[in-house]
Design a protein around this motif. Structure first.
Motif, PDB file in Angstrom:
ATOM      1  N   SER A 288     -27.969  90.451  22.132  1.00  0.00           N
ATOM      2  CA  SER A 288     -29.003  91.468  22.181  1.00  0.00           C
ATOM      3  C   SER A 288     -28.531  92.612  21.296  1.00  0.00           C
TER       4      SER A 288
ATOM      5  N   GLU B  49     -27.432  96.583  23.501  1.00  0.00           N
ATOM      6  CA  GLU B  49     -27.058  96.566  24.916  1.00  0.00           C
ATOM      7  C   GLU B  49     -26.997  98.031  25.349  1.00  0.00           C
TER       8      GLU B  49
ATOM      9  N   SER C 184     -40.764  93.214  27.409  1.00  0.00           N
ATOM     10  CA  SER C 184     -39.926  93.506  26.239  1.00  0.00           C
ATOM     11  C   SER C 184     -38.455  93.540  26.624  1.00  0.00           C
ATOM     12  N   GLU C 185     -38.166  94.142  27.770  1.00  0.00           N
ATOM     13  CA  GLU C 185     -36.778  94.176  28.234  1.00  0.00           C
ATOM     14  C   GLU C 185     -36.256  92.751  28.440  1.00  0.00           C
TER      15      GLU C 185
ATOM     16  N   SER D 186     -35.738  90.902  25.104  1.00  0.00           N
ATOM     17  CA  SER D 186     -34.545  91.314  24.367  1.00  0.00           C
ATOM     18  C   SER D 186     -33.274  90.848  25.087  1.00  0.00           C
TER      19      SER D 186
ATOM     20  N   GLY E 149     -34.367  99.980  25.424  1.00  0.00           N
ATOM     21  CA  GLY E 149     -35.614  99.761  24.685  1.00  0.00           C
ATOM     22  C   GLY E 149     -36.765 100.560  25.274  1.00  0.00           C
TER      23      GLY E 149
ATOM     24  N   THR F 107     -33.919  83.837  14.773  1.00  0.00           N
ATOM     25  CA  THR F 107     -34.166  85.186  15.249  1.00  0.00           C
ATOM     26  C   THR F 107     -35.509  85.188  15.960  1.00  0.00           C
TER      27      THR F 107
ATOM     28  N   ARG G 272     -38.550  87.137  18.587  1.00  0.00           N
ATOM     29  CA  ARG G 272     -39.184  88.336  19.105  1.00  0.00           C
ATOM     30  C   ARG G 272     -40.200  87.890  20.140  1.00  0.00           C
ATOM     31  N   ASN G 273     -40.670  88.837  20.914  1.00  0.00           N
ATOM     32  CA  ASN G 273     -41.755  88.518  21.831  1.00  0.00           C
ATOM     33  C   ASN G 273     -43.066  88.733  21.078  1.00  0.00           C
TER      34      ASN G 273
ATOM     35  N   ASP H 185     -38.004  94.593  17.355  1.00  0.00           N
ATOM     36  CA  ASP H 185     -37.343  94.256  18.609  1.00  0.00           C
ATOM     37  C   ASP H 185     -37.029  92.759  18.597  1.00  0.00           C
ATOM     38  N   THR H 186     -35.869  92.389  18.074  1.00  0.00           N
ATOM     39  CA  THR H 186     -35.566  90.969  17.925  1.00  0.00           C
ATOM     40  C   THR H 186     -34.250  90.622  18.606  1.00  0.00           C
ATOM     41  N   TRP H 187     -34.017  89.347  18.833  1.00  0.00           N
ATOM     42  CA  TRP H 187     -32.719  88.869  19.258  1.00  0.00           C
ATOM     43  C   TRP H 187     -32.419  87.560  18.547  1.00  0.00           C
TER      44      TRP H 187
END
Lengths: 648, 350
Positions: A7, A10, A51-52, A55, A200, A253, A255-256, B344-346
């Motif tokens: 992440s 953090e 989102s939390e 991530s 975030g 990689t 993302r939501n 906002d990526t991981w």
């Protein structure tokens, strides 16, 4: 696979450090539902929690569910808005059937949602709102918090409103203003309970309230107060960890992303890949408007968005832009499609590329604007005067809306035809982790415009014939105004094959109708794949569009219970994949779950003479995996019985 | 000629003539139809503009007049009933290098397509709309139209029509049009002069053309066309000129000091100075509207023709292009990879 999830940010733990002493339990998956009044900010709260969670690296799936009214009467059952998020340490397919945790901001939210909870579920209730009046409003004669009605559940009574107000007492806000932050208090508490990263959300709040920093700070304070409350109070003795879904995701990689956002990005990507400017003609309609909103932000990509005076003008302007060489799109929902039908027919006749994006909702008429349904399939297939075939494709998941937009553009540009893309409210607003594609792996969608005359007379004179077709694709040339020597006129009136001149000749009309049909029938689409792990299944479940998640989850359950079942899912609904007939014929029993009254089943039965059985639901909500699995298990048994009968 | 309206459109390499604008299609209007005269006037006037023929587009809806694009050797689209302004808006907004013309009729523009017409005018898209008004439905064989006089006896109204007609010029002025004119099919010179001004106008220009349907509504405009009666019935407007008509300019338009409205008076030495001077460029459309209301809705007597209003205001397609430029200036040219990645990526490593 050895994978690890990292992440990027953090967070520094907010408020106080986590104190030792509270028990931590590990779970493989959790379903949380936030529920409150339409004005309580439940959608925002759910979005932030999602989102939390994204991530943190869990797999997830969400289900926002809200009324059509912007502010339905406060405290009433019709005014309840909810957001469900399912997250796990493995790959999951649906937002989940039954919440493990319900956050109920008022009596209406409790009453509307408690029926969905399994025994033993946790309920966090905002006790401040459980006044006699508020309870009476939804028919609670006595308090459910005291009368034993919730005995089956693990109830946490929390005075969310008053604790929020208390936490914000130094901000000089009115009580009403301070109360508004109670959703952030709840979010803080849940973030604490499930070990969600919190940085975030703080960043988000600072940017959302950039112009009112005091409100940003108030919301952050409420958020931290909620977190600290969990840490401090005796009532919450346990926290839960759900590990990142390491094995669920191929490397990449992530993302939501929600369906409407993915769709908007897919359109921008299609424009880039086709090297054509994007034009969107649209009229606001739920649940499609977010695509208009999103695309209007990307003018620096050369995207033109046109908010038209009505649905008809939206598609009309798009068709005009297509004539001029844009990648043209119109976005709408079912009622808008009804209004656009005549122009879609014109696009069929003009043979210009045009994307018609229908984010389906409950119908008929205004129906259920904020709820999901798949009942526009036959409208897309047949809803025009005359023989007016239009290709149809449907995405399966929120992230898949991106690929579906590219595929719709490919068909429209290659075959010079309007194309329907059928998404729905569930895909549009739901979200899931999405592997961000490398732009180098996106398809090449470039087109060749006509630049020279294409026909020579017997007397040697050259002409441009707008309806002289490519022998392979049957597509006609796309000649843009501004191209010298190719001046031509097109129209909705029947035209002569080749020249495009007006023609009322009976034989020519017959030829043109059949040719337009043959063009669509001949569109190359990939074969449908069948998931049949043992190869011994006698029953096939086949679906299309957004039911992919629930059907696949139900198939897993069925197989876990020992049932052998094959699964196929259709992305292309017109034309159907070439191998579909074979696939259907290979199974003794075919079942088709749909959120309508059996529209795909009807098409399959008519086209392939297969005895496909429908399983339908039109509640405005997606299928629940558990119920669907029960039906699939029945179907598996039927398949075996039928086969036994055949043998006899 | 305004440089702005046509500046983005490529010019023709060589001198053009009327015949360059005639397509190879046989014209199929009824013999004697007023549409022939309008077609000839348009084909005759376009060479003046000197625009590349391939950069001119005619878009029409449905109706007799809407066959017009087939007869023009330009790009063209014969679309569906009432929707031409919407389709043309999409084309003009994305292609500022084109001269886009809409050809429509009183049924097409004012009945089924009324919504698109008023919104095109309000937006001020760079379109030239030619509204052929014959006060009847021709292609469907003779029903009354939204500009037919009250009491019109037709197949669909055997006891007379009941509804009051639109005055298309009044309607356009009310819809924030930046250019509104009216002319008559048989007056080639006047028609051409109005087309010339419309072509030069940046933004939407609405030109209402009274057009005779000799089959279903023959003679509808005879009082305005007959040399003798026209002197009394027709008010010819010219920017900067006193508004006078009648034999020897015996009549004039003055403002009634009591109501502020306009009225027709006999001009005398005493009131000659009070005769209104036509100002097509007036910021307010109020006087233009009042002029449009002088016409009797039944007989059309005291109908003003010419350019009622011609003012400059922001053009929609230019404004949209400016926004696109501004977005690039502010955010840089769009970067697809950056857009897809978001903030906002991981990362999952294998």
């Amino acid at each position: 696979m050895t994978s690890q999830v990292s992440s990027p940010a953090e967070p520094p733990v907010l408020g106080e450090q986590r104190k030792p002493g509270k028990e931590i339990r590990r779970l493989d998956r959790v379903i949380v539902r936030f529920a409150g009044d339409s004005g309580d900010g439940m959608q925002l709260t759910g979005d932030r929690f999602t989102s939390e969670t994204a991530s943190f690296g869990n797999d997830l799936s969400t289900l926002p569910n809200f009324p059509a009214e912007i502010r339905a009467p406060a405290g009433t059952l019709p005014g309840v808005s909810s957001f469900q998020v399912h997250f796990a340490d493995h790959d999951i397919l649906t937002p989940g059937d039954r919440p493990d945790v319900l956050v109920a901001m008022n009596p209406a939210a409790l009453k509307a949602n408690v029926g969905d909870l399994p025994r033993g579920a946790e309920i966090i209730v905002n006790t401040d709102e459980f006044t006699k009046r508020a309870m009476a409003k939804v028919g609670y004669a006595t308090s459910p918090l005291e009368d034993g009605a919730l005995e089956a559940y693990n109830v946490h009574p929390v005075p969310l409103t008053s604790m929020t107000v208390e936490a914000l007492k130094d901000f000089g806000l009115s009580r009403k203003e301070a109360e508004r932050s109670k959703n952030m208090f709840a979010l803080g508490l849940l973030s604490w309970m499930y070990h969600r990263p919190t940085a975030g959300t703080e960043t988000f709040l600072r940017s959302k309230f950039a112009k009112k920093p005091e409100l940003a700070e108030a919301n952050i304070t409420a958020f931290r107060a909620g977190w600290n409350f969990g840490e401090t109070t005796e009532d919450f003795a346990v926290t839960y960890e759900v590990a990142p879904a390491q094995a669920a995701f191929p490397p990449g990689t992530y993302r939501n992303i929600s369906g409407n956002l993915a769709l908007a990005y897919g359109l921008v990507a299609a424009s880039a890949q086709a090297d054509l400017p994007l034009f969107l003609g649209s009229y606001p309609i739920t649940p499609a408007s977010d695509i208009l909103h999103e695309l209007s932000k990307h003018k620096n990509f050369g995207v033109r968005t046109f908010q038209a005076e009505d649905e008809i003008a939206g598609i009309g302007a798009a068709l005009g832009a297509a004539f001029g060489g844009s990648l043209a799109v119109t976005t709408t929902s079912g009622p808008g499609v009804a209004l656009k039908s005549e122009t879609i027919g014109l696009a069929v006749s003009l043979e210009l590329p045009l994307l018609v994006i229908d984010i389906q909702r409950g119908g008929p008429s205004t129906g259920l604007p904020t709820k999901t349904e798949q009942a526009d399939l036959l409208q897309a297939m047949y809803g025009r005067n005359g023989e007016a075939p239009v290709p149809i494709i449907a995405p399966a998941t929120p992230g898949d809306c991106f690929n579906a937009a590219l595929e719709a553009a490919r068909i429209a540009l290659t075959y010079r035809t309007p194309v329907f893309l059928l998404s729905d409210g569930y895909l549009a607003n739901g979200s899931e982790p999405w592997r961000i594609p490398d732009t180098g792996e996106l398809p090449d969608l470039r087109v060749q415009f006509a630049t020279t005359r294409n026909h020579t007379d017997a007397d040697g004179q050259e002409h441009f014939w707008p309806y002289l077709r490519d022998p392979q694709t049957l597509a006609r040339p796309w000649a843009l105004p501004g191209t010298p020597g190719l001046e031509h006129r097109i129209g909705g009136i029947e035209k002569q094959d080749g020249t495009g001149n007006i023609s009322y000749d009976p034989g020519n009309h017959d030829l043109m109708v059949r040719t337009r049909q043959a063009k669509v029938d001949g569109i190359e689409v990939p074969d449908v794949t069948v998931d049949d792990p043992t190869g011994a299944a006698r029953t096939l479940v086949i679906g299309w569009g957004s039911t992919y998640g629930p059907i696949t989850a139900a198939v897993r359950r069925t197989r876990q219970a020992g049932g052998e079942i094959a699964q196929a899912h259709l992305r292309h609904l017109n034309p159907f994949p070439a191998n579909l007939g074979e696939v259907l014929a290979a199974y003794r029993n075919v079942i088709v779950p749909e959120m309508n009254l059996g529209q795909l089943a009807q098409l399959l039965r008519a086209r392939y003479l297969v005895d496909a059985a429908s399983h339908t639901q039109v509640t405005g909500l997606p299928f629940k995996a558990e119920q669907l699995a029960a039906r699939l298990q029945e179907a598996v048994a039927q398949g075996l019985t039928k086969e036994a009968a055949d043998v006899r | 000629m305004s440089a702005e309206a046509l500046s983005l459109i490529p010019k023709a390499d060589a001198k053009q003539s009327m015949k360059d604008f005639k397509s190879d299609q046989e014209v199929r209007w009824c013999p004697g139809c007023g549409d022939y005269a309008i077609l000839a006037a348009v084909q005759g006037f376009l060479p003046e503009l000197g625009l590349a023929r391939e950069n001119i587009v005619f878009i029409s809806g449905i109706g007799c007049s809407s066959r017009f694009p087939y007869y023009m050797n330009t790009y063209g689209m014969h679309s569906i009933h009432g929707r031409a302004p919407a389709i043309a808006t999409g084309l003009a907004t994305t292609r500022r290098d084109l001269s886009v013309w809409v050809v429509t009729g009183d049924g097409d523009a004012l009945s089924i397509g009324g919504n698109h017409l008023i919104h095109a005018l309000r937006r001020n898209v760079n379109l030239k709309i030619l509204l052929f008004n014959n006060r009847i439905y021709g292609l469907t064989k003779g029903q009354y139209s939204p500009t037919s006089e009250v009491g019109k006896i037709t197949k669909s109204t055997p006891m007379g029509s009941l509804d009051a007609p639109f005055n298309p010029v009044s309607l356009a002025l009310g819809a924030e049009a930046s250019f509104v004119a009216r002319t008559i099919d048989s007056d080639r010179k006047h028609l051409t002069s109005v087309l010339r001004e419309a072509a030069a106008h940046p933004g939407t220009a609405l030109v209402e053309i009274y057009q005779n349907c000799n089959i279903f509504n023959d003679g509808a405009f005879d009082d305005l066309k007959d040399k003798d009666s026209a002197q009394e019935t027709l008010i010819r407007l010219e920017h900067g000129q006193p508004i006078r008509f009648g034999v020897d300019g015996a009549k004039g338009v003055v403002r009634d000091p009591a109501t502020g409205d306009l009225k027709v008076v006999g001009v005398t030495a005493a009131n000659e100075a009070d005769v209104l001077v036509h100002d097509a460029h007036a910021a307010s459309p109020t006087t233009a509207f009042a002029l449009s209301r002088l016409a009797d809705p039944q007989t059309l007597h005291h109908t003003p023709i010419g350019v009622l209003r011609s003012v400059e205001r922001p053009v929609y397609d230019n404004a949209m292009a400016d926004q696109l430029d501004a977005a690039v200036e502010q955010k840089g040219k769009g970067d697809l990879a950056a857009l897809l990645a978001g903030n906002d990526t991981w990362t999952v490593v294998g």
